[in-house]
Enzyme design. Structure first.
Site, PDB file in Angstrom:
ATOM      1  N   LEU A  92      92.550  39.684  36.728  1.00 30.78           N
ATOM      2  CA  LEU A  92      91.419  38.995  36.519  1.00 30.78           C
ATOM      3  C   LEU A  92      91.592  37.563  36.185  1.00 30.78           C
ATOM      4  CD1 LEU A  92      90.344  41.585  33.764  1.00 30.78           C
ATOM      5  CD2 LEU A  92      88.708  40.911  35.460  1.00 30.78           C
ATOM      6  N   TYR A 101      85.775  23.346  40.255  1.00 26.04           N
ATOM      7  CA  TYR A 101      86.399  23.354  41.712  1.00 26.04           C
ATOM      8  C   TYR A 101      86.557  21.942  42.241  1.00 26.04           C
ATOM      9  CZ  TYR A 101      84.610  28.351  40.780  1.00 26.04           C
ATOM     10  OH  TYR A 101      84.156  29.313  40.218  1.00 26.04           O
ATOM     11  N   TYR A 181      87.767  26.977  45.598  1.00 19.03           N
ATOM     12  CA  TYR A 181      87.811  28.294  44.981  1.00 19.03           C
ATOM     13  C   TYR A 181      87.509  29.463  46.026  1.00 19.03           C
ATOM     14  CZ  TYR A 181      85.994  31.966  41.734  1.00 19.03           C
ATOM     15  OH  TYR A 181      85.501  33.190  41.008  1.00 19.03           O
ATOM     16  N   LYS A 185      90.470  32.105  46.964  1.00 13.28           N
ATOM     17  CA  LYS A 185      90.130  33.590  46.840  1.00 13.28           C
ATOM     18  C   LYS A 185      90.201  34.229  48.349  1.00 13.28           C
ATOM     19  CE  LYS A 185      88.703  34.133  42.269  1.00 13.28           C
ATOM     20  NZ  LYS A 185      89.434  35.244  41.179  1.00 13.28           N
ATOM     21  N   ARG A 231      79.489  28.389  33.205  1.00 16.97           N
ATOM     22  CA  ARG A 231      78.554  28.701  34.111  1.00 16.97           C
ATOM     23  C   ARG A 231      77.196  28.727  33.713  1.00 16.97           C
ATOM     24  NH1 ARG A 231      82.563  33.741  36.091  1.00 16.97           N
ATOM     25  NH2 ARG A 231      83.292  33.271  33.594  1.00 16.97           N
ATOM     26  N   ARG A 337      72.683  34.894  47.471  1.00 16.30           N
ATOM     27  CA  ARG A 337      73.851  35.713  47.519  1.00 16.30           C
ATOM     28  C   ARG A 337      72.982  37.154  47.173  1.00 16.30           C
ATOM     29  NH1 ARG A 337      77.580  33.036  43.208  1.00 16.30           N
ATOM     30  NH2 ARG A 337      78.624  31.478  44.326  1.00 16.30           N
TER      31      ARG A 337
HETATM   32  P1  NAD Z   1      86.834  34.429  32.449  1.00 19.12           P
HETATM   33  O1  NAD Z   1      87.384  32.738  32.586  1.00 19.12           O
HETATM   34  O2  NAD Z   1      86.265  34.628  31.232  1.00 19.12           O
HETATM   35  O3  NAD Z   1      88.637  35.403  32.386  1.00 19.12           O
HETATM   36  C1  NAD Z   1      89.627  34.778  32.999  1.00 19.12           C
HETATM   37  C2  NAD Z   1      90.633  34.987  31.978  1.00 19.12           C
HETATM   38  O4  NAD Z   1      91.926  34.702  32.692  1.00 19.12           O
HETATM   39  C3  NAD Z   1      90.499  34.043  30.779  1.00 19.12           C
HETATM   40  O5  NAD Z   1      90.640  34.782  29.655  1.00 19.12           O
HETATM   41  C4  NAD Z   1      91.778  33.140  31.107  1.00 19.12           C
HETATM   42  O6  NAD Z   1      92.483  32.617  29.873  1.00 19.12           O
HETATM   43  C5  NAD Z   1      92.717  34.058  31.915  1.00 19.12           C
HETATM   44  N1  NAD Z   1      93.659  33.268  32.565  1.00 19.12           N
HETATM   45  C6  NAD Z   1      93.446  32.361  33.408  1.00 19.12           C
HETATM   46  N2  NAD Z   1      94.712  31.958  33.965  1.00 19.12           N
HETATM   47  C7  NAD Z   1      95.720  32.543  33.214  1.00 19.12           C
HETATM   48  C8  NAD Z   1      96.971  32.673  33.328  1.00 19.12           C
HETATM   49  N3  NAD Z   1      97.659  31.741  34.134  1.00 19.12           N
HETATM   50  N4  NAD Z   1      97.915  33.147  32.376  1.00 19.12           N
HETATM   51  C9  NAD Z   1      96.853  34.241  31.588  1.00 19.12           C
HETATM   52  N5  NAD Z   1      95.691  34.391  31.545  1.00 19.12           N
HETATM   53  C10 NAD Z   1      95.161  33.436  32.334  1.00 19.12           C
HETATM   54  O7  NAD Z   1      86.173  34.937  33.612  1.00 19.12           O
HETATM   55  P2  NAD Z   1      85.499  36.072  34.016  1.00 19.12           P
HETATM   56  O8  NAD Z   1      84.141  35.842  34.376  1.00 19.12           O
HETATM   57  O9  NAD Z   1      86.010  37.307  33.254  1.00 19.12           O
HETATM   58  O10 NAD Z   1      86.072  36.438  35.704  1.00 19.12           O
HETATM   59  C11 NAD Z   1      87.282  37.514  35.689  1.00 19.12           C
HETATM   60  C12 NAD Z   1      87.667  37.146  37.247  1.00 19.12           C
HETATM   61  O11 NAD Z   1      86.617  37.709  38.211  1.00 19.12           O
HETATM   62  C13 NAD Z   1      88.238  36.001  37.953  1.00 19.12           C
HETATM   63  O12 NAD Z   1      89.086  36.405  38.766  1.00 19.12           O
HETATM   64  C14 NAD Z   1      86.774  35.468  38.462  1.00 19.12           C
HETATM   65  O13 NAD Z   1      87.059  34.688  39.707  1.00 19.12           O
HETATM   66  C15 NAD Z   1      86.126  36.788  38.925  1.00 19.12           C
HETATM   67  N6  NAD Z   1      84.823  36.596  38.967  1.00 19.12           N
HETATM   68  C16 NAD Z   1      84.082  36.703  38.144  1.00 19.12           C
HETATM   69  C17 NAD Z   1      82.811  36.601  37.970  1.00 19.12           C
HETATM   70  C18 NAD Z   1      81.347  36.813  37.237  1.00 19.12           C
HETATM   71  O14 NAD Z   1      80.336  37.004  37.511  1.00 19.12           O
HETATM   72  N7  NAD Z   1      81.918  36.662  35.758  1.00 19.12           N
HETATM   73  C19 NAD Z   1      81.972  36.220  39.362  1.00 19.12           C
HETATM   74  C20 NAD Z   1      82.817  36.133  40.613  1.00 19.12           C
HETATM   75  C21 NAD Z   1      84.340  36.510  40.452  1.00 19.12           C
HETATM   76  N1  UDP Z   2      73.000  25.490  37.499  1.00 22.94           N
HETATM   77  C1  UDP Z   2      72.104  24.626  37.166  1.00 22.94           C
HETATM   78  N2  UDP Z   2      72.156  24.320  35.886  1.00 22.94           N
HETATM   79  C2  UDP Z   2      73.462  24.259  35.021  1.00 22.94           C
HETATM   80  C3  UDP Z   2      74.660  25.246  35.527  1.00 22.94           C
HETATM   81  C4  UDP Z   2      74.466  25.568  36.762  1.00 22.94           C
HETATM   82  O1  UDP Z   2      71.081  24.506  37.825  1.00 22.94           O
HETATM   83  O2  UDP Z   2      73.163  23.872  33.961  1.00 22.94           O
HETATM   84  C5  UDP Z   2      73.032  26.268  38.825  1.00 22.94           C
HETATM   85  C6  UDP Z   2      74.472  25.974  39.946  1.00 22.94           C
HETATM   86  O3  UDP Z   2      74.040  24.457  40.576  1.00 22.94           O
HETATM   87  C7  UDP Z   2      74.412  26.862  40.802  1.00 22.94           C
HETATM   88  C8  UDP Z   2      73.873  28.172  39.991  1.00 22.94           C
HETATM   89  O4  UDP Z   2      73.125  27.328  38.701  1.00 22.94           O
HETATM   90  O5  UDP Z   2      73.166  26.568  41.881  1.00 22.94           O
HETATM   91  C9  UDP Z   2      74.770  28.917  39.438  1.00 22.94           C
HETATM   92  O6  UDP Z   2      75.752  28.515  38.951  1.00 22.94           O
HETATM   93  P1  UDP Z   2      77.199  29.332  38.043  1.00 22.94           P
HETATM   94  O7  UDP Z   2      77.815  28.058  37.492  1.00 22.94           O
HETATM   95  O8  UDP Z   2      76.524  30.085  37.309  1.00 22.94           O
HETATM   96  O9  UDP Z   2      78.156  29.664  39.275  1.00 22.94           O
HETATM   97  P2  UDP Z   2      77.966  30.041  40.916  1.00 22.94           P
HETATM   98  O10 UDP Z   2      76.893  31.111  40.865  1.00 22.94           O
HETATM   99  O11 UDP Z   2      77.730  29.076  41.460  1.00 22.94           O
HETATM  100  O12 UDP Z   2      79.105  30.509  41.017  1.00 22.94           O
END
Ligand code: NAD
Ligand code: UDP
Length: 385
Positions: A92, A101, A181, A185, A231, A337
């Site tokens: 993760l 980004y 980003y 990915k 976010r 999306r």
């Molecule tokens: P998050 O930032 O809360 O969790 C990521 C964790 O990874 C953090 O706790 C951070 O400290 C740890 N981390 C980062 N780099 C590290 C390193 N070098 N060594 C050790 N730990 C490290 O984010 P999340 O929302 O929990 O997302 C988890 C994954 O899911 C990510 O890969 C993210 O790209 C993907 N993702 C999440 C969402 C979402 O909706 N939350 C959407 C798209 C993708």
């Molecule tokens: N956004 C916004 N106001 C904020 C933060 C985000 O209008 O204070 C918008 C951003 O431009 C994007 C959407 O909300 O269109 C979702 O942003 P998020 O950071 O959650 O991540 P994304 O879905 O783009 O990965």
């Protein structure tokens, strides 16, 4: 604990999971479910543990099934040993906040691609199963976004629904560093897919579509840097807590589908427990019925926050800001999306359950109870200074 059965009626055997990035938002919810509902063992690796500290106490029934190893995976050679010692690795770890980004493209690319390579290779070379977290952002923009605004084809699903094995990945130019980003990915997905094809790596790739809920990101100035930009859920929560208008970037026209984290974790659990059905697949995990523009999200959050706190709505709940002002040079956006859900329904029988309204009620109640006092204190002390 009662015997747990997989989707084919077989008993699920307890396994050992190496969870890299296990201290983050998704990791914390996944660790909770693994501890509360299964016999699996977790070794969580992260730089931080504050979101899982409640699970790491000695006096819990699961104390011997979870451990935390504090490490930055790029600097710690022991990570390979942990992967070898476990049955499944879930990666993760990532920089995944859009404000980074375009402003920290190198860190973003290293974190999402380069730093993940040794994990993929270690799993492949040691015949260990890998579950890797990618993103819905690999799709980039929709095909429909390239059509004229009044083109009727924009309303046809093939121009906006995102399908794992069919939709292209459409990004902006290199100057639009927002796509650093998505591109990183995408390349790690391709590496994993290639390892599967050439070296028989057993993998599952997860593409989350805006999973949201309690513990997501941070509130700037309280449990994160005061100039940090999380976010959208945490940005808008901060604005609501501080009683200031939510900022709609470029008018808040972009659309997202929001999935409640608890629903999402059920999908991840099905993948963990049903390797025969999940291996070799890339899964969209989202809720197509919870679609809202960012402006609509702000409107619902305004209503729900007022309902859960009893506080009146602000006379002007939102303001518009340009993306240049909010994110700086090189920002760009995904327009829409909508996940195609056929694959995850067919393989795992999973469907999301929670409406946007319901998930926001739980989440904003949590945000208010967790942060309102600290926000009030920090606002009072900055007034006094
Ligand atoms: P998050 O930032 O809360 O969790 C990521 C964790 O990874 C953090 O706790 C951070 O400290 C740890 N981390 C980062 N780099 C590290 C390193 N070098 N060594 C050790 N730990 C490290 O984010 P999340 O929302 O929990 O997302 C988890 C994954 O899911 C990510 O890969 C993210 O790209 C993907 N993702 C999440 C969402 C979402 O909706 N939350 C959407 C798209 C993708
Ligand atoms: N956004 C916004 N106001 C904020 C933060 C985000 O209008 O204070 C918008 C951003 O431009 C994007 C959407 O909300 O269109 C979702 O942003 P998020 O950071 O959650 O991540 P994304 O879905 O783009 O990965």
């Amino acid at each position: 604990m009662v015997v747990r059965l997989d989707l084919d009626g077989n008993e699920i055997k307890a396994i050992k999971i190496c969870m890299i990035g296990g201290g983050g938002f998704i990791g914390s919810h996944l660790c909770e479910t693994l501890m509360w509902e299964t016999n699996h063992t977790v070794l969580a690796i992260d730089v931080y543990s504050d979101k899982i500290d409640h699970l790491l106490q000695e006096d819990t029934p699961w104390a011997n099934r979870i451990s935390f190893y504090q490490a930055n995976i790029t600097l710690d050679p022991r990570v390979n040993d942990f992967i070898k010692d476990c049955d499944l690795t879930i990666n993760l770890a990532a920089i995944c906040t859009p404000a980074d980004y375009n402003t920290r493209p190198l860190d973003t690319i290293y974190s999402n691609f380069v730093d993940a390579i040794p994990v993929v290779k270690c799993c492949s070379e040691n015949k260990k199963r890998l579950m890797h977290f990618s993103t819905c952002e690999v799709y980039g923009k929709t095909l429909g976004s390239y059509l004229p605004a009044d083109d009727p084809r924009r309303n046809e699903p093939e121009f906006y629904v995102l399908k794992e094995d069919d939709s292209p990945c459409l990004y902006g130019s290199i100057e639009k560093q927002r796509w650093s980003y998505a591109c990183a990915k995408q390349l790690i997905e391709r590496l994993i897919y290639g390892e599967g094809a050439e070296n028989d790596l057993k993998f599952t790739v997860v593409r989350p579509f805006n999973w949201i809920g309690p513990r997501m990101d941070f509130i700037p100035g309280v449990d994160g840097p005061s100039d940090g930009v999380p976010r959208v859920l945490a940005c808008f929560s901060t604005n609501l807590l501080r009683r200031e208008p939510m900022k709609l970037v470029d008018g808040g026209k972009s659309q997202r589908t929001f999935l409640y984290i608890k629903d999402a974790i059920k999908a991840v659990m099905l993948m963990i427990d049903n390797p025969g059905r999940a291996n070799g697949h890339i899964f969209n995990v989202g809720n197509p019925t919870n679609e809202a523009s960012v402006k609509e999200l702000a409107d619902v959050m305004t209503e729900v926050y007022s309902k859960v706190t009893g506080l009146p709505k602000l006379p002007q709940p939102t303001v518009e800001v340009s993306s240049l002002e909010f994110y700086g040079v090189g920002y760009d956006d995904s327009d829409r999306r909508i996940p195609d859900m056929n694959l995850i329904q067919k393989q795992l029988g999973w469907n999301p359950e929670t409406s946007l309204n319901d998930l926001l009620e739980v989440t904003l109640d949590y945000q208010h109870k967790t942060y309102a006092d600290s926000i009030a204190q920090s606002m009072n002390s900055s007034k006094a200074a």
